[in-house]
Scaffold this motif. Structure first.
Motif, PDB file in Angstrom:
ATOM      1  N   TYR A   9       0.830  -1.210   0.000  1.00 59.02           N
ATOM      2  CA  TYR A   9       0.000   0.000   0.000  1.00 59.02           C
ATOM      3  C   TYR A   9       0.859   1.253   0.000  1.00 59.02           C
ATOM      4  O   TYR A   9       0.565   2.226  -0.706  1.00 59.02           O
ATOM      5  N   THR A  10       1.930   1.200   0.749  1.00 61.76           N
ATOM      6  CA  THR A  10       2.831   2.375   0.751  1.00 61.76           C
ATOM      7  C   THR A  10       3.424   2.578  -0.641  1.00 61.76           C
ATOM      8  O   THR A  10       3.459   3.698  -1.176  1.00 61.76           O
ATOM      9  N   GLY A  11       3.852   1.478  -1.220  1.00 62.57           N
ATOM     10  CA  GLY A  11       4.430   1.562  -2.574  1.00 62.57           C
ATOM     11  C   GLY A  11       3.436   2.122  -3.563  1.00 62.57           C
ATOM     12  O   GLY A  11       3.766   2.993  -4.387  1.00 62.57           O
ATOM     13  N   LEU A  12       2.185   1.617  -3.487  1.00 62.96           N
ATOM     14  CA  LEU A  12       1.131   2.100  -4.403  1.00 62.96           C
ATOM     15  C   LEU A  12       0.910   3.600  -4.222  1.00 62.96           C
ATOM     16  O   LEU A  12       0.799   4.347  -5.194  1.00 62.96           O
ATOM     17  N   ALA A  13       0.837   4.012  -2.946  1.00 61.44           N
ATOM     18  CA  ALA A  13       0.603   5.433  -2.662  1.00 61.44           C
ATOM     19  C   ALA A  13       1.708   6.285  -3.270  1.00 61.44           C
ATOM     20  O   ALA A  13       1.446   7.302  -3.938  1.00 61.44           O
ATOM     21  N   ILE A  14       2.958   5.832  -3.086  1.00 61.32           N
ATOM     22  CA  ILE A  14       4.086   6.584  -3.651  1.00 61.32           C
ATOM     23  C   ILE A  14       3.981   6.623  -5.179  1.00 61.32           C
ATOM     24  O   ILE A  14       4.163   7.665  -5.808  1.00 61.32           O
ATOM     25  N   PHE A  15       3.623   5.485  -5.754  1.00 62.95           N
ATOM     26  CA  PHE A  15       3.511   5.387  -7.204  1.00 62.95           C
ATOM     27  C   PHE A  15       2.458   6.362  -7.744  1.00 62.95           C
ATOM     28  O   PHE A  15       2.700   7.121  -8.698  1.00 62.95           O
ATOM     29  N   VAL A  16       1.274   6.358  -7.099  1.00 61.57           N
ATOM     30  CA  VAL A  16       0.186   7.240  -7.550  1.00 61.57           C
ATOM     31  C   VAL A  16       0.605   8.704  -7.428  1.00 61.57           C
ATOM     32  O   VAL A  16       0.413   9.497  -8.355  1.00 61.57           O
ATOM     33  N   LEU A  17       1.219   9.033  -6.294  1.00 60.42           N
ATOM     34  CA  LEU A  17       1.696  10.416  -6.115  1.00 60.42           C
ATOM     35  C   LEU A  17       2.692  10.789  -7.212  1.00 60.42           C
ATOM     36  O   LEU A  17       2.666  11.876  -7.765  1.00 60.42           O
TER      37      LEU A  17
END
Lengths: 129, 282
Positions: A9-17
């Motif tokens: 989830y952290t990775g996804l959040a960083i990716f989306v940002l």
């Protein structure tokens, strides 16, 4: 239940940002548009344009194309709405650029910001600066 | 119903015959009717031709309405004043920001230029020529033909006939295919092989655009000057000499028509049927 959900989830959040970076960066940084307003040189000769400023901002390119077709195809060169009581020719060089005497400080300011390169100036002459 | 091969072939054969034969029968019926029409109207076979006039019709009995701009070039006056021709060419070059490429090269841009008599009028007799036509050059330009072959050849309608009878160029729309140059029998069109900016960094007329590479250009009878009530630049350059007369060919009372009535004039390559609007007094 996903294994390593925290990391994912952290990775996804960083990716989306990261991929939406251009959108929110421009959204919070409104100084670009303010800067444009400062750079834009308004004509001193006349207060009025051939159409209201908002309309000119949004569709001056359409108006120029319309003028081109009317002048060349129909031989209709006279502008049909008087500006401050005077009739003008439908002409980029002979009318527009006589008021907006600087291409660099008028046309180019927004065109560069919006990253558009109109081909007008391949042939038409910008006023000498 | 019994469907066997024999019956199928019968039906198919009859259908084929009917299909092939029907158009022939219909044609026959129609042409028979038309034939009867011609017969009924006293055999007036030329009726349809009269409706669609042929282009090289010498006798236009009725006057055409509207404007058709034309030019009379009095070569006698140019003979008398040899600098006048150069002056016209120069005036045009200045007016339209025409880049000057070396003369004779394929890059050369010509709107109006001087050429030898035999090149301007190859259809006319070249035997035992007089001194004047041998020694002097003739001013030539786009003929603004009534029936322009370039307009027919243009695939984008970048060149077209204006309502004033001027063969116009819309540089915005030209794709540089050069079909018009192949079609023009007078060589009146020039192609921008090179970027004109490189040769003409400082344009001579700030009110007129330049062209870009890959565009065909030619004389436009100074259509932008005409709307302001001015004469074309070349005509204006001749001043009061009367060497060039510009006007509306469709107006029987115009000066140009008066000059045409009083003088024997020739057109370039009249046999092609393009009906040039530029006339010469030789």
């Amino acid at each position: 239940m996903i294994y390593n959900s925290g990391k994912i989830y952290t990775g996804l959040a960083i990716f989306v940002l990261f991929i939406t970076f251009p959108i929110w960066y421009n959204h919070f940084d409104a100084s670009g548009a303010d800067q444009l307003k400062k750079e834009l040189q308004k004509p001193t000769v006349s207060k009025e344009c051939v159409a209201p400023a908002a309309e000119m901002k949004a569709s001056h390119m359409k108006l120029l194309n319309q003028w081109r077709d009317e002048v060349l195809r129909d031989g209709d060169r006279e502008f049909n709405v008087p500006v401050e009581g005077k009739m003008y020719q439908k002409s980029l060089q002979k009318t527009c650029m006589k008021c907006h005497t600087s291409k660099k400080k008028f046309c180019d300011v927004c065109h560069e910001y919006a990253s558009v390169t109109p081909y007008c100036w391949d042939c038409h002459l910008a006023p000498v600066e | 119903m019994d469907k066997n091969r024999r019956n199928f072939l019968k039906v198919a054969g009859i259908s084929t015959l009917a299909g092939l034969g029907a158009p022939a029968i219909v044609d026959r019926v129609i042409s028979g009717k038309a034939g009867a029409d011609v017969f009924a109207s006293g055999g007036n076979g030329g009726h349809h031709e009269a409706e669609a006039p042929t282009h090289n019709e010498p006798a236009h009995k009725e006057e055409k309405s509207g404007t058709r701009y034309g030019l009379v070039i009095d070569t006698r006056k140019f003979h008398a004043n040899p600098e006048l021709g150069e002056k016209c060419v120069h005036a045009c070059n200045q007016m339209h920001n025409i880049p000057q490429f070396p003369e004779g090269s394929k890059n050369e841009i010509k709107w109006i230029w001087l050429t030898n008599y035999e090149n301007a009028f190859p259809e006319h007799s070249q035997q035992f020529r007089d001194k004047y036509t041998e020694d002097n050059k003739v001013l030539v330009t786009c003929n603004h033909c009534e029936n322009p072959p370039c307009v027919r050849a243009c695939p984008t309608k970048a060149t077209y006939k204006s309502k004033d009878g001027i063969t116009m160029m819309d540089f915005h729309r030209c794709i540089g295919c050069r079909f018009c140059m192949a079609a023009c029998p007078y060589g009146a069109r020039s192609f921008n092989w090179l970027e004109p900016k490189t040769v003409l960094p400082n344009p001579t007329n700030p009110d007129y655009p330049r062209r870009m590479r890959g565009v065909v250009e030619k004389c436009n009878f100074c259509s932008d000057r005409l709307v302001l009530g001015e004469q074309p630049a070349c005509v204006a350059a001749t001043g009061n000499s009367g060497a060039m007369i510009f006007g509306n060919l469709n107006d029987p009372n115009s000066e140009i028509r008066k000059v045409l009535k009083e003088n024997f004039t020739i057109q370039r390559k009249p046999s092609l049927g393009t009906n040039p609007s530029v006339f010469y007094i030789v």
